[in-house]
Motif scaffolding. Structure first.
Motif, PDB file in Angstrom:
ATOM      1  N   ASP A 199       3.002  -7.281  13.532  1.00 58.28           N
ATOM      2  CA  ASP A 199       3.353  -7.879  12.241  1.00 58.28           C
ATOM      3  C   ASP A 199       4.354  -7.035  11.442  1.00 58.28           C
ATOM      4  OD1 ASP A 199       3.549  -9.393   9.948  1.00 58.28           O
ATOM      5  OD2 ASP A 199       1.398  -9.676   9.728  1.00 58.28           O
ATOM      6  N   LEU A 200       5.578  -7.075  11.899  1.00 53.34           N
ATOM      7  CA  LEU A 200       6.650  -6.299  11.275  1.00 53.34           C
ATOM      8  C   LEU A 200       6.786  -6.610   9.788  1.00 53.34           C
ATOM      9  CD1 LEU A 200       9.037  -4.358  11.420  1.00 53.34           C
ATOM     10  CD2 LEU A 200      10.463  -6.311  12.086  1.00 53.34           C
ATOM     11  N   LYS A 201       6.667  -7.882   9.433  1.00 51.99           N
ATOM     12  CA  LYS A 201       6.845  -8.276   8.029  1.00 51.99           C
ATOM     13  C   LYS A 201       5.811  -7.580   7.132  1.00 51.99           C
ATOM     14  CE  LYS A 201       7.331 -12.376   5.171  1.00 51.99           C
ATOM     15  NZ  LYS A 201       7.336 -13.841   5.148  1.00 51.99           N
ATOM     16  N   GLU A 202       4.560  -7.575   7.539  1.00 51.26           N
ATOM     17  CA  GLU A 202       3.529  -6.923   6.721  1.00 51.26           C
ATOM     18  C   GLU A 202       3.696  -5.407   6.742  1.00 51.26           C
ATOM     19  OE1 GLU A 202      -1.226  -6.800   5.670  1.00 51.26           O
ATOM     20  OE2 GLU A 202      -0.594  -7.937   7.435  1.00 51.26           O
ATOM     21  N   ARG A 203       4.072  -4.841   7.881  1.00 46.90           N
ATOM     22  CA  ARG A 203       4.284  -3.387   7.920  1.00 46.90           C
ATOM     23  C   ARG A 203       5.395  -2.966   6.975  1.00 46.90           C
ATOM     24  NH1 ARG A 203       5.863  -1.168  12.791  1.00 46.90           N
ATOM     25  NH2 ARG A 203       6.501  -3.180  13.555  1.00 46.90           N
ATOM     26  N   LEU A 204       6.459  -3.762   6.880  1.00 47.40           N
ATOM     27  CA  LEU A 204       7.533  -3.470   5.931  1.00 47.40           C
ATOM     28  C   LEU A 204       7.040  -3.589   4.492  1.00 47.40           C
ATOM     29  CD1 LEU A 204      10.534  -5.252   7.670  1.00 47.40           C
ATOM     30  CD2 LEU A 204      10.154  -2.786   7.456  1.00 47.40           C
ATOM     31  N   ALA A 205       6.237  -4.608   4.219  1.00 44.79           N
ATOM     32  CA  ALA A 205       5.676  -4.790   2.875  1.00 44.79           C
ATOM     33  C   ALA A 205       4.770  -3.620   2.511  1.00 44.79           C
ATOM     34  CB  ALA A 205       4.910  -6.107   2.802  1.00 44.79           C
ATOM     35  N   ILE A 206       3.990  -3.135   3.468  1.00 48.74           N
ATOM     36  CA  ILE A 206       3.119  -1.980   3.234  1.00 48.74           C
ATOM     37  C   ILE A 206       3.958  -0.749   2.919  1.00 48.74           C
ATOM     38  CG2 ILE A 206       1.567  -0.343   4.398  1.00 48.74           C
ATOM     39  CD1 ILE A 206       0.286  -2.810   5.759  1.00 48.74           C
ATOM     40  N   GLY A 207       5.017  -0.538   3.672  1.00 48.33           N
ATOM     41  CA  GLY A 207       5.897   0.604   3.413  1.00 48.33           C
ATOM     42  C   GLY A 207       6.500   0.550   2.017  1.00 48.33           C
ATOM     43  N   ASP A 208       6.934  -0.628   1.615  1.00 40.82           N
ATOM     44  CA  ASP A 208       7.490  -0.801   0.269  1.00 40.82           C
ATOM     45  C   ASP A 208       6.428  -0.540  -0.796  1.00 40.82           C
ATOM     46  OD1 ASP A 208       9.950  -1.475   1.351  1.00 40.82           O
ATOM     47  OD2 ASP A 208       9.693  -3.636   1.038  1.00 40.82           O
ATOM     48  N   ALA A 209       5.224  -1.050  -0.567  1.00 34.70           N
ATOM     49  CA  ALA A 209       4.144  -0.870  -1.535  1.00 34.70           C
ATOM     50  C   ALA A 209       3.759   0.607  -1.671  1.00 34.70           C
ATOM     51  CB  ALA A 209       2.929  -1.704  -1.124  1.00 34.70           C
ATOM     52  N   ILE A 210       3.664   1.312  -0.560  1.00 30.55           N
ATOM     53  CA  ILE A 210       3.329   2.741  -0.597  1.00 30.55           C
ATOM     54  C   ILE A 210       4.406   3.510  -1.345  1.00 30.55           C
ATOM     55  CG2 ILE A 210       3.106   4.819   0.830  1.00 30.55           C
ATOM     56  CD1 ILE A 210       1.594   3.057   2.881  1.00 30.55           C
ATOM     57  N   HIS A 211       5.653   3.184  -1.079  1.00 27.04           N
ATOM     58  CA  HIS A 211       6.756   3.845  -1.778  1.00 27.04           C
ATOM     59  C   HIS A 211       6.671   3.596  -3.289  1.00 27.04           C
ATOM     60  CE1 HIS A 211      10.702   5.555  -2.420  1.00 27.04           C
ATOM     61  NE2 HIS A 211      11.046   4.458  -3.077  1.00 27.04           N
TER      62      HIS A 211
END
Length: 77
Positions: free
Chosen positions: A45-57
């Protein structure tokens, strides 16, 4: 359609918290949920992994901003 993630409510609560004393707890709860979900996903799930990275940042920026404000307030005293 906008994606809905199980960690979303905790992330939103942290980002919208206005009580300075509650903010660290909200950030930590959101970060823990994000870290757990990141481990659950693994490489899928690349889309959610990218969203998680953005949220953590964003949470890290919020934490840094809060630390900067506290330091500025302390220096005024």
């Amino acid at each position: 359609m906008k994606a809905s993630y199980n960690w979303g409510p905790l992330y939103k609560a942290a980002m919208l918290e206005t009580e300075v004393g509650e903010l660290p707890k909200r950030i930590e709860a959101a970060k823990a949920a994000l870290d757990l979900r990141k481990m659950e996903l693994g490489g899928s799930d690349l889309k959610e992994r990218l969203a998680i990275g953005d949220a953590i940042h964003s949470l890290e920026l919020l934490r840094a901003e809060r630390s900067g404000l506290q330091a500025a307030d302390a220096s005024k005293s």
